[in-house]
Design a protein around this motif. Structure first.
Motif, PDB file in Angstrom:
ATOM      1  N   ASP A 195       0.843  -1.187   0.000  1.00 16.14           N
ATOM      2  CA  ASP A 195       0.000   0.000   0.000  1.00 16.14           C
ATOM      3  C   ASP A 195       0.880   1.239   0.000  1.00 16.14           C
ATOM      4  O   ASP A 195       1.811   1.342   0.781  1.00 16.14           O
ATOM      5  CB  ASP A 195      -0.909   0.021   1.237  1.00 16.14           C
ATOM      6  N   ALA A 196       0.572   2.153  -0.885  1.00 13.65           N
ATOM      7  CA  ALA A 196       1.340   3.388  -0.977  1.00 13.65           C
ATOM      8  C   ALA A 196       0.381   4.563  -1.050  1.00 13.65           C
ATOM      9  O   ALA A 196      -0.544   4.563  -1.856  1.00 13.65           O
ATOM     10  CB  ALA A 196       2.247   3.372  -2.199  1.00 13.65           C
ATOM     11  N   ALA A 197       0.595   5.534  -0.199  1.00 15.48           N
ATOM     12  CA  ALA A 197      -0.223   6.739  -0.202  1.00 15.48           C
ATOM     13  C   ALA A 197       0.704   7.946  -0.322  1.00 15.48           C
ATOM     14  O   ALA A 197       1.844   7.920   0.149  1.00 15.48           O
ATOM     15  CB  ALA A 197      -1.038   6.820   1.086  1.00 15.48           C
ATOM     16  N   ASP A 198       0.187   8.989  -0.955  1.00 18.93           N
ATOM     17  CA  ASP A 198       0.949  10.217  -1.144  1.00 18.93           C
ATOM     18  C   ASP A 198       0.199  11.371  -0.496  1.00 18.93           C
ATOM     19  O   ASP A 198      -1.004  11.507  -0.685  1.00 18.93           O
ATOM     20  CB  ASP A 198       1.127  10.516  -2.638  1.00 18.93           C
ATOM     21  N   VAL A 199       0.948  12.192   0.247  1.00 24.39           N
ATOM     22  CA  VAL A 199       0.383  13.383   0.877  1.00 24.39           C
ATOM     23  C   VAL A 199       1.162  14.574   0.340  1.00 24.39           C
ATOM     24  O   VAL A 199       2.386  14.626   0.452  1.00 24.39           O
ATOM     25  CB  VAL A 199       0.489  13.322   2.415  1.00 24.39           C
ATOM     26  N   TYR A 200       0.448  15.523  -0.257  1.00 23.69           N
ATOM     27  CA  TYR A 200       1.066  16.712  -0.826  1.00 23.69           C
ATOM     28  C   TYR A 200       0.823  17.904   0.091  1.00 23.69           C
ATOM     29  O   TYR A 200      -0.258  18.047   0.662  1.00 23.69           O
ATOM     30  CB  TYR A 200       0.498  16.988  -2.224  1.00 23.69           C
ATOM     31  N   THR A 201       1.840  18.746   0.244  1.00 21.39           N
ATOM     32  CA  THR A 201       1.758  19.893   1.139  1.00 21.39           C
ATOM     33  C   THR A 201       2.146  21.172   0.397  1.00 21.39           C
ATOM     34  O   THR A 201       2.578  21.114  -0.752  1.00 21.39           O
ATOM     35  CB  THR A 201       2.710  19.720   2.342  1.00 21.39           C
ATOM     36  N   ASP A 202       2.025  22.296   1.097  1.00 20.59           N
ATOM     37  CA  ASP A 202       2.439  23.575   0.515  1.00 20.59           C
ATOM     38  C   ASP A 202       3.811  24.024   1.024  1.00 20.59           C
ATOM     39  O   ASP A 202       4.202  25.166   0.826  1.00 20.59           O
ATOM     40  CB  ASP A 202       1.383  24.651   0.761  1.00 20.59           C
ATOM     41  N   PHE A 203       4.564  23.118   1.658  1.00 18.99           N
ATOM     42  CA  PHE A 203       5.919  23.442   2.098  1.00 18.99           C
ATOM     43  C   PHE A 203       6.824  23.612   0.885  1.00 18.99           C
ATOM     44  O   PHE A 203       6.543  23.085  -0.187  1.00 18.99           O
ATOM     45  CB  PHE A 203       6.482  22.343   3.003  1.00 18.99           C
ATOM     46  N   THR A 204       7.928  24.317   1.057  1.00 20.06           N
ATOM     47  CA  THR A 204       8.904  24.492  -0.018  1.00 20.06           C
ATOM     48  C   THR A 204      10.295  24.131   0.486  1.00 20.06           C
ATOM     49  O   THR A 204      10.528  24.065   1.690  1.00 20.06           O
ATOM     50  CB  THR A 204       8.921  25.951  -0.522  1.00 20.06           C
ATOM     51  N   GLY A 205      11.203  23.885  -0.436  1.00 15.96           N
ATOM     52  CA  GLY A 205      12.584  23.663  -0.056  1.00 15.96           C
ATOM     53  C   GLY A 205      13.050  22.225  -0.076  1.00 15.96           C
ATOM     54  O   GLY A 205      14.194  21.948   0.239  1.00 15.96           O
ATOM     55  N   GLY A 206      12.190  21.278  -0.393  1.00 14.15           N
ATOM     56  CA  GLY A 206      12.599  19.880  -0.471  1.00 14.15           C
ATOM     57  C   GLY A 206      13.010  19.312   0.875  1.00 14.15           C
ATOM     58  O   GLY A 206      12.562  19.749   1.930  1.00 14.15           O
ATOM     59  N   ILE A 207      13.918  18.346   0.835  1.00 12.57           N
ATOM     60  CA  ILE A 207      14.348  17.619   2.028  1.00 12.57           C
ATOM     61  C   ILE A 207      15.085  18.514   3.022  1.00 12.57           C
ATOM     62  O   ILE A 207      15.097  18.242   4.211  1.00 12.57           O
ATOM     63  CB  ILE A 207      15.201  16.388   1.638  1.00 12.57           C
ATOM     64  N   MET A 208      15.667  19.603   2.545  1.00 12.69           N
ATOM     65  CA  MET A 208      16.390  20.510   3.431  1.00 12.69           C
ATOM     66  C   MET A 208      15.541  21.718   3.834  1.00 12.69           C
ATOM     67  O   MET A 208      16.025  22.610   4.517  1.00 12.69           O
ATOM     68  CB  MET A 208      17.670  21.004   2.735  1.00 12.69           C
ATOM     69  N   GLY A 209      14.295  21.753   3.427  1.00  6.98           N
ATOM     70  CA  GLY A 209      13.437  22.901   3.691  1.00  6.98           C
ATOM     71  C   GLY A 209      12.758  22.840   5.044  1.00  6.98           C
ATOM     72  O   GLY A 209      13.029  21.985   5.894  1.00  6.98           O
ATOM     73  N   GLU A 210      11.813  23.730   5.212  1.00  6.58           N
ATOM     74  CA  GLU A 210      11.109  23.894   6.474  1.00  6.58           C
ATOM     75  C   GLU A 210      10.132  22.763   6.784  1.00  6.58           C
ATOM     76  O   GLU A 210       9.709  22.615   7.927  1.00  6.58           O
ATOM     77  CB  GLU A 210      10.330  25.213   6.432  1.00  6.58           C
ATOM     78  N   GLY A 211       9.767  21.963   5.793  1.00  6.35           N
ATOM     79  CA  GLY A 211       8.729  20.968   5.986  1.00  6.35           C
ATOM     80  C   GLY A 211       9.178  19.612   6.456  1.00  6.35           C
ATOM     81  O   GLY A 211       8.364  18.720   6.653  1.00  6.35           O
ATOM     82  N   THR A 212      10.467  19.411   6.665  1.00  2.23           N
ATOM     83  CA  THR A 212      10.965  18.090   7.037  1.00  2.23           C
ATOM     84  C   THR A 212      10.423  17.624   8.380  1.00  2.23           C
ATOM     85  O   THR A 212       9.958  16.494   8.513  1.00  2.23           O
ATOM     86  CB  THR A 212      12.504  18.075   7.066  1.00  2.23           C
ATOM     87  N   GLY A 213      10.460  18.477   9.380  1.00  2.19           N
ATOM     88  CA  GLY A 213       9.924  18.113  10.699  1.00  2.19           C
ATOM     89  C   GLY A 213       8.430  17.866  10.668  1.00  2.19           C
ATOM     90  O   GLY A 213       7.950  16.813  11.122  1.00  2.19           O
ATOM     91  N   PRO A 214       7.641  18.805  10.126  1.00  2.00           N
ATOM     92  CA  PRO A 214       6.208  18.567  10.040  1.00  2.00           C
ATOM     93  C   PRO A 214       5.842  17.360   9.174  1.00  2.00           C
ATOM     94  O   PRO A 214       4.811  16.725   9.404  1.00  2.00           O
ATOM     95  CB  PRO A 214       5.668  19.861   9.424  1.00  2.00           C
ATOM     96  N   ALA A 215       6.688  17.017   8.197  1.00  2.00           N
ATOM     97  CA  ALA A 215       6.407  15.851   7.355  1.00  2.00           C
ATOM     98  C   ALA A 215       6.374  14.580   8.181  1.00  2.00           C
ATOM     99  O   ALA A 215       5.552  13.694   7.940  1.00  2.00           O
ATOM    100  CB  ALA A 215       7.440  15.738   6.241  1.00  2.00           C
ATOM    101  N   LYS A 216       7.253  14.472   9.164  1.00  2.00           N
ATOM    102  CA  LYS A 216       7.241  13.297  10.042  1.00  2.00           C
ATOM    103  C   LYS A 216       5.969  13.267  10.888  1.00  2.00           C
ATOM    104  O   LYS A 216       5.402  12.208  11.133  1.00  2.00           O
ATOM    105  CB  LYS A 216       8.485  13.271  10.939  1.00  2.00           C
ATOM    106  N   LEU A 217       5.519  14.435  11.323  1.00  2.00           N
ATOM    107  CA  LEU A 217       4.264  14.501  12.070  1.00  2.00           C
ATOM    108  C   LEU A 217       3.080  14.109  11.186  1.00  2.00           C
ATOM    109  O   LEU A 217       2.164  13.411  11.628  1.00  2.00           O
ATOM    110  CB  LEU A 217       4.044  15.905  12.635  1.00  2.00           C
ATOM    111  N   ILE A 218       3.107  14.557   9.937  1.00  2.00           N
ATOM    112  CA  ILE A 218       2.039  14.217   9.000  1.00  2.00           C
ATOM    113  C   ILE A 218       2.025  12.709   8.745  1.00  2.00           C
ATOM    114  O   ILE A 218       0.964  12.073   8.749  1.00  2.00           O
ATOM    115  CB  ILE A 218       2.198  15.006   7.681  1.00  2.00           C
ATOM    116  N   ALA A 219       3.195  12.113   8.546  1.00  2.00           N
ATOM    117  CA  ALA A 219       3.288  10.666   8.324  1.00  2.00           C
ATOM    118  C   ALA A 219       2.798   9.895   9.544  1.00  2.00           C
ATOM    119  O   ALA A 219       2.107   8.881   9.418  1.00  2.00           O
ATOM    120  CB  ALA A 219       4.717  10.272   7.974  1.00  2.00           C
TER     121      ALA A 219
END
Length: 159
Positions: A106-130
């Protein structure tokens, strides 16, 4: 002689495994095929053109009485999530693949409005989202991937 037998046996086992996976992929969707059938029937009966075409827009899930996956996910987190998860989930724009589960892969994709890729601001919140996604959906073998606004992976996790 022994090597040829091993190769033949390996080929037979490979074919059996592929056949088993393909047979299970259609049978164990948890009734999602029935949901799509009934939704299509509702759409045809209530909103069809005389020539057999549909007036309904396919991307609108609200016509079938079912909210988009992103809205379902956000509603779950707003009800059950931590304050940090609620903040992170406010950046979710789209969810795909959450309804299509077969417990094999099973594979699911979640898209966000964060920018900057793996080094951007969304890395921490991405773990919370997952993590919140894993609370929302369960699978024997699921992977959720979180993407930024440019489609770059910023995190993933099991669910």
């Amino acid at each position: 002689m022994g090597m040829k037998s091993r190769i033949a046996l390996g080929a037979v086992v490979g074919i059996v495994v592929i056949g088993a996976v393909s047979a299970n992929s259609g049978d164990t969707e948890g009734g999602s095929g029935d949901k799509g059938t009934s939704a299509s029937a509702e759409q045809r009966s209530g909103d069809t053109k005389p020539d057999g075409g549909s007036n309904a827009k396919p991307a609108e899930d609200k016509d079938t009485g079912k909210a988009p996956q992103a809205e379902q996910f956000k509603a779950f987190v707003q009800k059950n999530g931590t304050p940090q998860e609620k903040e992170a989930i406010s950046h979710v724009t789209k969810v795909q693949g959450a309804d299509e589960q077969n417990d094999i892969l099973d594979a699911a994709d979640v898209y966000t409005d964060f920018t900057g890729g793996i080094m951007g601001e969304g890395t921490g919140p991405a773990k919370l989202i997952a993590s919140a996604f894993a609370d929302w959906k369960q699978s024997d073998n699921g992977l959720v991937t979180v993407y930024d606004a440019d489609g770059e992976i910023i995190g993933n996790g099991s669910f």
